[in-house]
Design an enzyme around this catalytic site. Structure first.
Site, short mmCIF file in Angstrom:
data_model
loop_
_atom_site.label_atom_id
_atom_site.label_comp_id
_atom_site.label_asym_id
_atom_site.label_seq_id
_atom_site.Cartn_x
_atom_site.Cartn_y
_atom_site.Cartn_z
N HIS A 1 59.55 -27.78 -19.03
CA HIS A 1 60.15 -27.95 -18.13
C HIS A 1 61.64 -27.33 -17.76
CE1 HIS A 1 56.62 -28.67 -15.81
NE2 HIS A 1 55.97 -29.74 -17.19
N LYS B 1 66.39 -32.37 -3.91
CA LYS B 1 66.30 -33.54 -5.30
C LYS B 1 66.74 -33.81 -5.46
CE LYS B 1 67.14 -28.65 -4.76
NZ LYS B 1 65.62 -27.68 -4.94
N ARG B 2 66.14 -34.10 -7.22
CA ARG B 2 66.96 -34.71 -7.87
C ARG B 2 68.86 -34.02 -7.99
NH1 ARG B 2 67.45 -34.37 -13.46
NH2 ARG B 2 65.92 -32.36 -13.54
N LYS C 1 72.00 -28.04 -10.02
CA LYS C 1 70.72 -27.90 -9.05
C LYS C 1 72.41 -27.96 -7.78
CE LYS C 1 67.02 -30.28 -10.15
NZ LYS C 1 66.05 -29.53 -9.54
N THR D 1 59.48 -26.78 -7.52
CA THR D 1 57.98 -26.93 -6.29
C THR D 1 58.75 -26.91 -4.76
OG1 THR D 1 58.07 -29.39 -7.74
CG2 THR D 1 56.25 -27.53 -8.05
N LYS E 1 57.74 -25.26 -1.05
CA LYS E 1 56.39 -25.73 -0.18
C LYS E 1 57.85 -25.78 0.90
CE LYS E 1 56.15 -30.06 -3.39
NZ LYS E 1 56.56 -31.15 -3.84
#
Length: 791
Positions: free
Chosen positions: A348, A527-528, A533, A635, A639
């Protein structure tokens, strides 16, 4: 089941399971009674599926994951069983608010983010497809922490989800295994005997996972840790109450918290204990089930497929070899390939620090036999591949990525770009030696949870247009395309989106005293919190936009609400500073009488599955802005697109495939490619050059440094500005200018509502490929060799 039958079942459970009468029942009581009534409807297909798997002597899939972010299960079960009308009728007849009862359920705190939610989507798809499977994990008492904010700073508190009764699980006291740690290894001829110094009992708790229309059900088996030694009555009677309770406290520590802080040696030790605990218990359970049917261990690979979800269960390779060699006398040179043929590994991450490493000293102390076997497996690989460079043990550390790769017959990436980069970066040497081992299985999401359940308005419109078949064949969404040219369809699509935005605004106003304008663009990044990110890129652009609006308050600005959500790991100081900065900026912007009608910031705390189910259907814009080459897949991006949010993103992870499917004209692209990132990073002055070339970025950084958002401590966020202006490994400064350009294109596009809705509807119509059903079929064909079975 009719509404009358369900009402009677609810009343029966209220009386006989909960000991309450209707006149004195609370909302909690009604929710539990309904949950038990729905669970009853799962048991028959669950049993039938288990019997069918045994009758067909099917190959079973065993999915090992540290996380299963399952969220609320009540509405999920109701929808998959086709009982929503019955629930609505029964609860209405009892004088109850349907939404209040369904939403009373707490989130199961069994995961952190995408990895755990992916595992939950996969369980749903495995059951919908009818592939015999069991998910294995840990039954965390507290799971991930509950997040709150104190003056903008993240505060962590225990998640108390198990203080309420968890109605979905069945305790299995007969399914318990003794798991050992430490101790010594003695040689007995060709075999070794490991005598642990410490043991705990892994006890099973089973939750049925029902598929669409209740045609098949699989199992999520979670292990709780309990002491093997009984309560020390002598110590208690001597008044040493702490010593009397110590065995229980030490055992339960293993299954108490998800991802304990591992910045200390004790934290690392606990993390490794957790990983071995659930992996070892799961493997013993797998072999127990196999040996109840077959007496030839050579059949193991034809009947057992074990998927390792990231490196957390990577110790499965050495442990399965130990169980075969030490306990079942399979020769080592046979046990290694036999185990490998059963195991496969999902990677991942491309971040080297995220590929777990344990010190040799810790591994030798905690799992001495496994350290020996890792060295033996590594030596065997080196002998067969003398040109190899990658080693399982190197520099005093055990490299669990290499262990997982070396003991898996297939290793998969989770997006096309990620898989390609795996071959070139983290596993380049191993890929050279094993060119057929790495395969791609791009992630997906379950449409049952992430469209049918989460977005009632949009899913009803879709079903009206193309029928119900899309729910378990998501590529039927392509049938929406002819309707998109119909103005009436787009009006209904826009109305569904606005209803979702109003619902979110009303909830945030009531729950968090936040005011959102439903007519503004809802610009969402959930998100985390992590540097790669790049939530700090988002908030820097927000500051720069605020400054521009202040300069020209009468300009033609597109109103925006910037919505953030996500948690930072307790020991990740920089990520927690990003959270603090976002909240500090929001406090200033939201109070600004000049600009707040155009730009506000919302950061609801304690992001989880339920909050995602509120935010995603209401989003207009999806922020997928990671540094190219660092996000494996994502993911959330799928969505959002499925629910009609347009993406602003880099060519990273599954963004690449989303853009290909929805069309480049329906995706706002910005930023460097992965190759360009590598080239930019080679320039030591990349940040200085980027800031010097963009006055907006410099001005935003200067405002932070001047204390605009922290007047009482001007250097409060100096670590962030120093990072962005200096080393900046994730290249926030270098991508800022193009990000600003893309955001202004988005402003212009949003000012044309019909064109925007057309793009949004095309995102929905073209997202059918991103179903986890498609992903699971790919695993079944290319990794597991498993077949669907009909109950």
């Amino acid at each position: 089941m009719t509404a009358v039958e369900l009402r009677d079942a609810i009343l029966r459970h209220l009386t006989y399971s909960l000991g309450k009468d209707p006149e004195h029942a609370t909302l909690y009581d009604w929710r539990l009674a309904l949950s038990y009534a729905i669970r009853d409807q799962m048991v028959d297909p669950w049993f039938a599926s288990t019997r069918a798997a045994y009758a067909h002597q099917s190959k079973r899939v065993y999915y090992l994951s540290m996380e299963f972010l399952i969220g609320r299960l009540l509405e999920d079960g109701v929808i998959n069983l086709g009982l929503m009308d019955a629930v609505d009728g029964a609860l209405t007849d009892l004088g109850l608010d349907v939404d209040a009862v369904l939403h009373d359920e707490p989130d199961a705190a069994l995961g952190n983010g995408g990895l755990g939610r992916l595992a939950a989507c996969f369980l749903d798809s495995l059951s919908t497809i009818g592939c015999p499977a069991i998910g294995y994990g840990i039954r965390y008492e507290h799971g991930l922490f509950r997040q709150s904010f104190d003056h903008g700073r993240q505060i962590e508190a225990p998640e108390q989800w198990l203080q309420q009764e968890h109605t979905w699980e069945f305790e299995r006291p007969e399914a318990a295994f003794t798991i050992g740690f430490g101790g010594a290894v003695a040689s007995h001829g060709k075999h070794a005997v490991w005598t642990p110094a410490e043991t705990v009992s892994a006890q099973a708790h089973d939750t049925p996972v029902i598929g669409w229309k209740g045609r098949w059900a699989n199992t999520l088996r979670l292990w709780g840790a309990f002491p093997t030694a009984g309560f020390d009555l002598d110590s208690f009677n001597r008044g040493d109450y702490v010593a009397a309770a110590e065995p229980e406290a030490l055992a339960r520590t293993i299954s108490r918290v998800l991802y304990p802080d591992d910045t200390t040696e004790d934290g690392k030790r606990l993390r490794l204990k957790q990983e071995f605990f659930f992996t070892a218990a799961s493997l013993r359970d797998i072999l127990r089930r196999f040996e109840s049917e077959y007496d030839d261990l050579g059949k193991l690979p034809s009947k057992v497929a074990i998927q390792l979800n990231d490196t957390h269960p990577a110790i499965a390779g050495p442990e399965l070899v130990r169980l075969l060699h030490d306990e079942r006398a399979v020769p080592l040179d046979e046990a290694i390939p036999l185990a490998r043929a059963c195991l496969s590994y999902t990677n991942h991450t491309l971040l080297p620090e995220a590929l777990e490493k344990w010190s040799e000293a810790l591994m030798t102390d905690l799992l001495p036999r496994h350290m020996q076997l890792i060295e033996a497996i590594d030596s065997d690989h080196a002998a067969k591949h003398p040109t190899r460079k990658a080693s399982m043990v190197d520099g005093g550390e055990v490299h669990m990525g290499e262990v997982a790769f070396g003991m898996a017959h297939k290793v998969n990436g989770v997006s096309a770009l990620h898989t390609d980069l795996m071959k070139k970066t983290v596993f380049a040497d191993l890929h050279r030696l094993h060119p057929d081992r790495i395969v791609n299985q791009t992630n997906g999401v379950t449409p049952r949870r992430w469209l049918l359940s989460a977005n009632h308005k949009l899913s009803a419109l879709i079903t009206d247009c193309i029928g119900e078949g899309w729910v378990d064949d998501l590529e039927q969404l392509a049938g929406l395309e002819p309707h998109i040219s119909d103005a009436g369809f787009l009006d209904r699509y826009a109305a569904a989106k606005r209803d979702n935005k109003v619902a979110l605004a009303n909830w945030l106003a009531g729950a968090h005293d936040m005011t959102l304008d439903p007519d503004a663009m809802f610009d969402v990044q959930i998100k985390r919190i992590h540097e790669y990110k790049r939530q700090h890129l988002n908030i820097l652009e927000t500051i720069a936009l605020w400054q521009e609006i202040r300069d020209n308050p009468n300009g033609d600005w597109t109103p925006r609400v910037k919505v953030f959500g996500g948690k930072a790991a307790p020991g990740y100081v920089f990520a927690k500073q990003i959270i603090h900065l976002i909240n500090a900026v929001g406090k200033v912007l939201n109070a600004d009488p000049v600009t707040s009608k155009f730009l506000t910031v919302a950061y609801p705390p304690n992001y989880n599955v339920t909050l995602a189910e509120r935010l995603i259907p209401a989003a207009d814009l999806s922020e997928q802005i990671s540094t190219a080459g660092k996000e494996a897949s994502g993911t959330g991006n799928m969505k959002f697109a499925l629910n009609g949010a347009l993406t602003v993103g880099t060519l990273d992870g599954a963004n690449v495939e989303i853009r290909e499917h929805v069309g480049p004209e329906n995706f706002f692209l910005f930023g460097m490619t992965a190759d360009e990132v590598d080239a930019e990073r080679a320039n030591p002055a990349h940040a200085t050059d980027a800031i010097g070339a963009d006055p907006r970025l410099k001005r935003a950084l200067d405002a932070i440094n001047a204390g605009t958002f922290s007047p009482e401590a001007k250097d409060q966020f100096k670590a962030i500005t120093d990072n962005v202006s200096g080393h900046d490994y994730f290249l926030v400064a270098s991508d800022f200018t193009d990000y600003w350009r893309a955001q202004r294109e988005i402003d212009a596009a949003f000012r044309d509502p019909k064109a925007w809705m057309r793009m949004a509807a095309l995102n929905t119509a073209r997202s059918g490929w991103f179903s986890s059903d498609r992903t699971i079929r790919g695993y079944m064909d290319e990794v597991w060799g498993a077949q669907a079975v009909q109950a």
